[in-house]
Design an enzyme around this catalytic site. Structure first.
Site, PDB file in Angstrom:
ATOM      1  N   ASP A  91      17.754  -7.158  -7.442  1.00 15.26           N
ATOM      2  CA  ASP A  91      17.450  -5.981  -6.637  1.00 15.26           C
ATOM      3  C   ASP A  91      16.870  -4.893  -7.546  1.00 15.26           C
ATOM      4  OD1 ASP A  91      17.429  -3.680  -5.077  1.00 15.26           O
ATOM      5  OD2 ASP A  91      19.376  -4.094  -4.151  1.00 15.26           O
ATOM      6  N   ASP A 113       7.605  -2.747   0.598  1.00 17.82           N
ATOM      7  CA  ASP A 113       8.048  -2.301   1.922  1.00 17.82           C
ATOM      8  C   ASP A 113       7.781  -0.798   2.045  1.00 17.82           C
ATOM      9  OD1 ASP A 113       9.479  -1.580   4.241  1.00 17.82           O
ATOM     10  OD2 ASP A 113      10.969  -3.146   3.894  1.00 17.82           O
ATOM     11  N   LYS A 117      10.313   5.178   8.084  1.00 20.98           N
ATOM     12  CA  LYS A 117      11.125   6.275   8.589  1.00 20.98           C
ATOM     13  C   LYS A 117      11.442   7.270   7.466  1.00 20.98           C
ATOM     14  CE  LYS A 117      13.262   3.537  12.251  1.00 20.98           C
ATOM     15  NZ  LYS A 117      14.531   3.011  12.838  1.00 20.98           N
ATOM     16  N   THR A 186      -3.045 -10.702  -3.828  1.00 21.95           N
ATOM     17  CA  THR A 186      -1.742 -11.238  -3.457  1.00 21.95           C
ATOM     18  C   THR A 186      -1.846 -11.930  -2.097  1.00 21.95           C
ATOM     19  OG1 THR A 186      -0.956  -9.338  -2.186  1.00 21.95           O
ATOM     20  CG2 THR A 186      -0.746  -9.207  -4.583  1.00 21.95           C
ATOM     21  N   GLU A 187      -0.742 -12.546  -1.663  1.00 22.23           N
ATOM     22  CA  GLU A 187      -0.713 -13.166  -0.335  1.00 22.23           C
ATOM     23  C   GLU A 187      -1.011 -12.128   0.746  1.00 22.23           C
ATOM     24  OE1 GLU A 187       2.953 -15.075  -2.477  1.00 22.23           O
ATOM     25  OE2 GLU A 187       1.858 -13.182  -2.539  1.00 22.23           O
ATOM     26  N   TYR A 188      -0.307 -10.992   0.655  1.00 17.61           N
ATOM     27  CA  TYR A 188      -0.513  -9.939   1.646  1.00 17.61           C
ATOM     28  C   TYR A 188      -1.930  -9.389   1.589  1.00 17.61           C
ATOM     29  CZ  TYR A 188       4.344  -9.438   3.188  1.00 17.61           C
ATOM     30  OH  TYR A 188       5.571  -9.633   3.752  1.00 17.61           O
ATOM     31  N   GLU A 189      -2.459  -9.263   0.403  1.00 11.14           N
ATOM     32  CA  GLU A 189      -3.802  -8.708   0.241  1.00 11.14           C
ATOM     33  C   GLU A 189      -4.845  -9.565   0.949  1.00 11.14           C
ATOM     34  OE1 GLU A 189      -6.528  -6.927  -3.434  1.00 11.14           O
ATOM     35  OE2 GLU A 189      -4.515  -7.702  -3.782  1.00 11.14           O
TER      36      GLU A 189
END
Length: 207
Positions: A91, A113, A117, A186-189
């Site tokens: 973590d 992430d 909020k 990256t994967e997200y990119e």
């Protein structure tokens, strides 16, 4: 990228015990002459395995709290036969517990992430409370590379960098409009780029 939890993940990770650490992480110092780079939230390992393959002279550590993701990343490391990558189930909130002062040359924060909020702002990896941790573990002159698809998070992060007295370089809200040759996706990119979502990027150092 988050995966569903799968049974027997712990057992499967044992097959990669030579470079994957799960629990009981000992403090890490950099006694090697090699540079040390750390990715915060390594996901399924697309980024760290690519950059490690291109830079065999540098040591890389990937921190990821999700064991299923670490298993996927470990398989990529093994497939590429990389000897300069270590993966740790950990973590990031406790990062100063495992890294000594001024041992890291570069931190990569890729598509973390956004915690949208307001009450969760302190959980964002670019909040000043994290930045002060990074200040402790980065070498003098060390860098942070930050990428996100989330414009609100990016703008918030720029404010936090200024609050922490950091120097910000190469700021862009559309990295792929003139993508540097050295950029590693990256994967997200890849996912967001395919959807036409612009990628925000900057490079940061402390004074």
């Amino acid at each position: 990228m988050r995966l569903r939890k799968k049974p027997h993940t712990d057992e499967k990770l044992q097959a990669f015990a030579d470079f994957v650490t799960v629990g009981d992480v000992q403090p890490i110092s950099n006694d090697s002459e090699r540079e040390l780079c750390v990715e915060l939230g390594t996901g399924m390992g697309e980024f760290i395995t690519q950059i490690a393959e291109l830079n065999p002279q540098i040591n890389f550590i990937g921190l990821e709290v999700e064991k299923t993701c670490v298993l996927s990343a470990a398989r990529k490391v093994r497939e590429k036969n990389l000897s300069n990558v270590r993966l740790i189930v950990f973590d990031v909130n406790n990062i100063t517990e495992i890294f000594g002062e001024h041992v890291i040359d570069r931190l990569y924060i890729n598509f973390c992430d956004p915690w949208p909020k307001k009450r969760h702002a302190k959980r964002r990896l670019t909040h000043i409370r994290f930045l002060e941790m990074y200040r402790q573990i980065l070498k003098v002159g060390g860098e942070i590379f930050f990428k996100t698809d989330n414009r609100a998070l990016f703008d918030f992060s720029l404010e936090q960098f200024a609050l922490a007295g950091m120097n910000v370089y190469d700021v862009t809200n559309d990295l792929h409009s003139n993508e540097p040759l050295e950029n590693i996706r990256t994967e997200y990119e890849n996912k967001f780029s395919a959807q036409g979502v612009p990628i925000n990027f900057c490079r940061i150092t402390f004074d």
